[in-house]
Design an enzyme around this catalytic site. Structure first.
Site, PDB file in Angstrom:
ATOM      1  N   ASN A 139       0.780  -1.368  -0.240  1.00 38.02           N
ATOM      2  CA  ASN A 139       0.259   0.200  -0.106  1.00 38.02           C
ATOM      3  C   ASN A 139       0.613   1.428   0.360  1.00 38.02           C
ATOM      4  O   ASN A 139       0.475   2.012  -0.710  1.00 38.02           O
ATOM      5  CB  ASN A 139      -1.048   0.013   1.527  1.00 38.02           C
ATOM      6  CG  ASN A 139      -0.252  -0.593   2.306  1.00 38.02           C
ATOM      7  OD1 ASN A 139       0.144  -0.996   2.795  1.00 38.02           O
ATOM      8  ND2 ASN A 139      -0.424   0.458   3.713  1.00 38.02           N
ATOM      9  N   GLN A 167      -5.145  -3.581  -2.569  1.00 36.54           N
ATOM     10  CA  GLN A 167      -3.754  -2.912  -3.226  1.00 36.54           C
ATOM     11  C   GLN A 167      -4.035  -3.788  -4.692  1.00 36.54           C
ATOM     12  O   GLN A 167      -3.666  -2.350  -5.548  1.00 36.54           O
ATOM     13  CB  GLN A 167      -3.353  -2.123  -2.714  1.00 36.54           C
ATOM     14  CG  GLN A 167      -3.156  -1.615  -1.319  1.00 36.54           C
ATOM     15  CD  GLN A 167      -4.160   0.143  -1.428  1.00 36.54           C
ATOM     16  OE1 GLN A 167      -4.263  -0.030  -2.183  1.00 36.54           O
ATOM     17  NE2 GLN A 167      -3.822   0.479   0.025  1.00 36.54           N
ATOM     18  N   CYS A 316      -3.130   5.145   6.858  1.00 37.30           N
ATOM     19  CA  CYS A 316      -4.123   3.843   8.346  1.00 37.30           C
ATOM     20  C   CYS A 316      -2.747   4.648   9.700  1.00 37.30           C
ATOM     21  O   CYS A 316      -3.538   4.144  10.932  1.00 37.30           O
ATOM     22  CB  CYS A 316      -3.752   2.173   8.567  1.00 37.30           C
ATOM     23  SG  CYS A 316      -4.656   1.833   7.031  1.00 37.30           S
TER      24      CYS A 316
HETATM   25  N1  PMP Z   1      -4.662  -4.121   3.832  1.00 39.11           N
HETATM   26  C1  PMP Z   1      -3.655  -2.879   3.260  1.00 39.11           C
HETATM   27  C2  PMP Z   1      -3.511  -3.547   2.241  1.00 39.11           C
HETATM   28  C3  PMP Z   1      -4.390  -2.070   3.476  1.00 39.11           C
HETATM   29  O1  PMP Z   1      -3.805  -1.144   2.554  1.00 39.11           O
HETATM   30  C4  PMP Z   1      -5.452  -1.449   3.724  1.00 39.11           C
HETATM   31  C5  PMP Z   1      -6.262  -0.066   3.718  1.00 39.11           C
HETATM   32  N2  PMP Z   1      -5.366   0.680   4.248  1.00 39.11           N
HETATM   33  C6  PMP Z   1      -6.431  -2.577   4.482  1.00 39.11           C
HETATM   34  C7  PMP Z   1      -5.860  -3.803   4.823  1.00 39.11           C
HETATM   35  C8  PMP Z   1      -7.222  -2.827   5.393  1.00 39.11           C
HETATM   36  O2  PMP Z   1      -9.063  -2.047   4.830  1.00 39.11           O
HETATM   37  P1  PMP Z   1      -9.776  -1.605   5.486  1.00 39.11           P
HETATM   38  O3  PMP Z   1      -9.645  -0.104   5.106  1.00 39.11           O
HETATM   39  O4  PMP Z   1     -10.746  -2.109   4.459  1.00 39.11           O
HETATM   40  O5  PMP Z   1     -10.497  -2.334   7.426  1.00 39.11           O
END
Ligand code: PMP
Length: 381
Positions: A139, A167, A316
């Protein structure tokens, strides 16, 4: 109006997906009810499940809807209990944080998982049942991982494999075809809001042979094959299905020309610019760039004020200033970790827009550098 350049954090919802969500809100039934209204919303869920299944070429029986990829990753990682967990060192925190005792597969300087190291880890732990989790696309850097090779190495050992494909969907073609049941991938995670669907919904894809490993942790109802209790988020699932329909045509590949121009101009106009994963296979929309000496948080704020929305590290983890574990795993020093921003595009941008954006970036870099120098000078004097 700002220019939104943070698609890897969340893609704007597609109009048809938003319409499907709004339309669905008008329905009254609970999908578990047997009457007409219940059957109507149940059909919406199954229709979406079918669309998601077609998107990756699997059967709709292999899909569990969740509240997003974080929950799907949790479900998958829950299946690793009692197994030796082997995770790539660049996994999303929703995977990494599940197993503090995991063995980490290192990555090379371009952010690609080391196949030699993976083989070594598998060889040294072959007496145990192993659970491997490797993401298909990172990501933060957009670097594509060699999943085919990882699978062929893992085949020689007693392994269960989970792939976080969040991603990758809509960025690179994924087609499991009908061979999913025979494939070596046991679990795969997908999220709706990275492909133009609503936030708050995702799914875990699982192979029937590995279904027994999935332990429901939300209990109290038979929904989602008994693996995830609770009335389904029908409206969000409806929007997710529409986004899945569009995913092979998500226009993201058209962003490559703009991304490449952006990187070329940054390298030309900012002597301290460093493109992370430059020589690795990458999805076409993502650029992770460090402007050494310039704090990423300051850069993100300055760009925001100038009308450009980008992120530092992974979305995140923004909000708390913690250096990227991905870049750290790639062996970069703190100076790079603290100064990298992520720009993620969705579609082609006119050359003029890119040029103006890079002009702004280089002005901000010069300003922030001179502010830093004057602060340093006043501290010394
Ligand atoms: N895995 C990856 C590689 C991500 O980029 C993300 C979101 N940043 C997530 C998991 C989590 O996704 P969600 O927002 O749907 O919980």
């Amino acid at each position: 109006m700002s220019l939104y350049l943070d698609y890897n954090a969340s893609a704007p919802i597609l109009k048809d997906s938003a319409d499907a969500v709004i339309d669905c809100l008008k329905n009254v039934g609970n999908p578990s009810s047997v009457h007409r209204s219940g059957r109507k919303v149940k059909a919406i869920i199954e229709n979406s499940r079918q669309k998601i299944a077609s998107m990756i070429g699997i059967s709709s029986n292999n899909i569990i809807f969740t509240s997003g990829a974080t929950e799907a990753n949790f479900l998958a990682m829950n299946a690793s209990n009692n197994m030796r967990a082997i995770l790539s060192s660049i996994e999303h925190p929703s995977v990494l944080s599940q197993r503090n005792d995991a063995l980490l597969i290192p990555v090379d300087k371009s952010g690609v998982v080391s196949l030699d190291q993976l083989e070594k880890i598998l060889y040294n732990n072959q007496s145990e049942q192993m659970f491997i989790s490797v993401m298909l696309v990172n990501n933060e850097t957009g670097v594509i991982q060699p999943i085919e090779e990882i699978i062929s190495i893992s085949k020689k050992y007693n392994t269960i494999i989970h792939v976080d494909a969040v991603q990758a969907i809509g960025r690179i073609p994924i087609n499991m075809n009908e061979s999913f049941e025979e494939s070596k991938i046991d679990f795969m995670t997908i999220s709706s809001h990275k492909i133009g669907g609503p936030k708050g919904v995702g799914c875990l894809i699982y192979k029937k042979n590995s279904e027994h490993l999935l332990l429901p942790y939300i209990k109290g109802g038979g929904q989602e094959h008994g693996k995830r209790a609770g009335t389904e988020a029908v409206e969000l699932i409806a929007g997710f299905g529409v986004a899945a329909d569009y995913s092979s045509n998500f226009y993201i590949n058209e962003s490559k020309k703009s991304r490449d121009l952006l990187e070329e101009l940054c390298l030309k106009s900012c002597p301290n610019a460093l493109i992370i994963g430059y020589n690795a296979p990458r999805v076409s929309n993502t650029s992770s760039i460090a402007f050494e000496g310039v704090e990423a948080e300051n850069m993100v704020i300055a760009l925001d004020l100038a009308g450009y929305e980008v992120s530092s590290g992974s979305a995140c983890s923004s909000g708390k200033v913690s250096p990227s574990h991905v870049l750290r795993a790639m062996g970069y020093p703190d100076s790079v970790l603290n100064s990298s921003i992520r720009i993620s595009l969705c579609s082609y941008l006119e050359e003029d827009i890119i040029k103006k954006f890079v002009e702004k970036i280089s002005k901000i870099v010069v300003n922030l550098e001179s502010i830093k120098e004057s602060i340093n000078a006043s501290c010394i004097s």
